[in-house]
Design a protein around this motif. Structure first.
Motif, mmCIF file in Angstrom:
data_model
loop_
_atom_site.group_PDB
_atom_site.id
_atom_site.type_symbol
_atom_site.label_atom_id
_atom_site.label_comp_id
_atom_site.label_asym_id
_atom_site.label_seq_id
_atom_site.Cartn_x
_atom_site.Cartn_y
_atom_site.Cartn_z
ATOM 1 N N ARG A 154 0.777 -1.243 0.000
ATOM 2 C CA ARG A 154 0.000 0.000 0.000
ATOM 3 C C ARG A 154 0.806 1.290 0.000
ATOM 4 O O ARG A 154 0.249 2.371 0.013
ATOM 5 N N ILE A 155 2.146 1.159 -0.021
ATOM 6 C CA ILE A 155 2.999 2.344 -0.075
ATOM 7 C C ILE A 155 4.037 2.152 -1.174
ATOM 8 O O ILE A 155 4.664 1.101 -1.270
ATOM 9 N N GLY A 156 4.193 3.167 -2.010
ATOM 10 C CA GLY A 156 5.255 3.162 -3.010
ATOM 11 C C GLY A 156 6.395 4.053 -2.543
ATOM 12 O O GLY A 156 6.161 5.111 -1.948
ATOM 13 N N PRO A 192 7.623 -5.745 -6.600
ATOM 14 C CA PRO A 192 6.729 -5.776 -5.422
ATOM 15 C C PRO A 192 5.598 -6.791 -5.552
ATOM 16 O O PRO A 192 5.199 -7.408 -4.557
ATOM 17 N N LEU A 193 5.095 -6.989 -6.762
ATOM 18 C CA LEU A 193 4.022 -7.965 -6.964
ATOM 19 C C LEU A 193 4.550 -9.381 -6.793
ATOM 20 O O LEU A 193 3.887 -10.231 -6.172
ATOM 21 N N ALA A 212 1.699 -11.984 -5.966
ATOM 22 C CA ALA A 212 0.467 -11.474 -6.560
ATOM 23 C C ALA A 212 0.585 -11.507 -8.084
ATOM 24 O O ALA A 212 1.689 -11.368 -8.629
ATOM 25 N N PRO A 213 -0.512 -11.681 -8.769
ATOM 26 C CA PRO A 213 -0.462 -11.707 -10.238
ATOM 27 C C PRO A 213 -0.150 -10.333 -10.810
ATOM 28 O O PRO A 213 -0.454 -9.298 -10.191
ATOM 29 N N ILE A 271 3.131 0.441 -9.240
ATOM 30 C CA ILE A 271 2.576 -0.796 -9.801
ATOM 31 C C ILE A 271 1.524 -1.435 -8.895
ATOM 32 O O ILE A 271 0.617 -2.120 -9.367
ATOM 33 N N THR A 272 1.599 -1.207 -7.583
ATOM 34 C CA THR A 272 0.627 -1.815 -6.669
ATOM 35 C C THR A 272 -0.595 -0.935 -6.428
ATOM 36 O O THR A 272 -1.433 -1.256 -5.581
#
Length: 248
Positions: A93-95, A116-117, A122-123, A164-165
């Motif tokens: 939740r933080i970039g 990060p994914l 995560a996909p 990206i998230t």
């Protein structure tokens, strides 16, 4: 691709203090900070050396624990969370954008951005990946490696990785500190763009009045306390305020 249904404030601080020991002395890095930063805003944080800027950013980003008070990020209370919970929270939740690009030299642009994914198992949303790479001007460089890019392009990779998230907040710590002035202006324009066009919230620590003037608001710290703010700032206004804080 701006977010919908988001909260009014991305970050809220209520009476946040931070104390730590330095030898026999107790240092008050933050003294009762209460502030709120609207979702989709660009805020610069400035202050003299030792004013608490880095501690402020570290507490907001969950990298450090406040001694007292409350911090809500995206409506979620950070206080009381374990280190494992905070690590997961930061990842999702933080970039982060730092002065150093912190890219992995063996990986391509695309692989650095999606790191990060992959760490979260995560996909990858390839449509969003393409959108982010295009937004930062790297669509044609996705298979290159960091050593094939300029410093400004590497910082663009770092910004894409931060986005990206779809984070609640992008924390930027002196993001233009390692760049020449022309490239720095391009990176600042990109941060301005991700706020205006993508609805992101950016909180940036900087010492540069020109960089700060890209923000909607500049918040000043002095001796761990809020020392005023400027809305729609100019570089001259920021520099003049910093001069007064330094004299004080």
């Amino acid at each position: 691709m701006a977010k919908s249904g988001v909260l009014q404030y991305a970050v809220q601080l209520d009476s946040v203090t931070k104390k730590y020991r330095s030898g026999r002395n107790e240092v008050h890095a933050l003294r009762g900070i209460t502030a709120a930063f609207p979702t989709g805003s660009f805020t610069a944080v400035m202050g003299p050396s030792g004013s608490g800027k880095s501690t402020f950013l570290n507490c907001v980003a969950g990298l450090d624990h406040p001694t007292s008070g409350h911090i809500l990020l995206g409506g979620t209370e950070l206080s009381g969370r374990t280190e494992a919970q905070l690590t997961e929270f930061r990842r999702d939740r933080i970039g982060f954008v730092f002065q150093a690009y912190n890219l992995l030299s063996a990986l391509t642009v695309e692989d650095n951005v999606t790191m990060p994914l992959r760490l979260a198992d995560a996909p990858v949303d390839h449509q969003h990946l393409s959108f982010v790479l295009s937004a930062v001007g790297l669509a044609e460089h996705r298979t290159r490696r960091p050593n094939q890019l300029s410093g400004g392009q590497q910082q663009r990779v770092a910004i894409a990785r931060a986005l990206i998230t779809r984070p609640d907040l992008v924390c930027a710590d002196e993001p233009t500190g390692a760049l020449d002035s022309r490239t720095g202006r391009q990176v600042l324009a990109l941060l301005r763009q991700v706020v205006d066009e993508m609805g992101q919230t950016v909180l940036m620590v900087t010492h540069d009045p020109v960089a700060a003037a890209q923000a909607d608001t500049v918040v000043f710290l002095a001796d761990g306390q809020l020392a005023g703010e400027l809305r729609a700032p100019t570089p001259e206004q920021v520099a003049e305020r910093m001069t007064r804080l330094g004299e004080a």
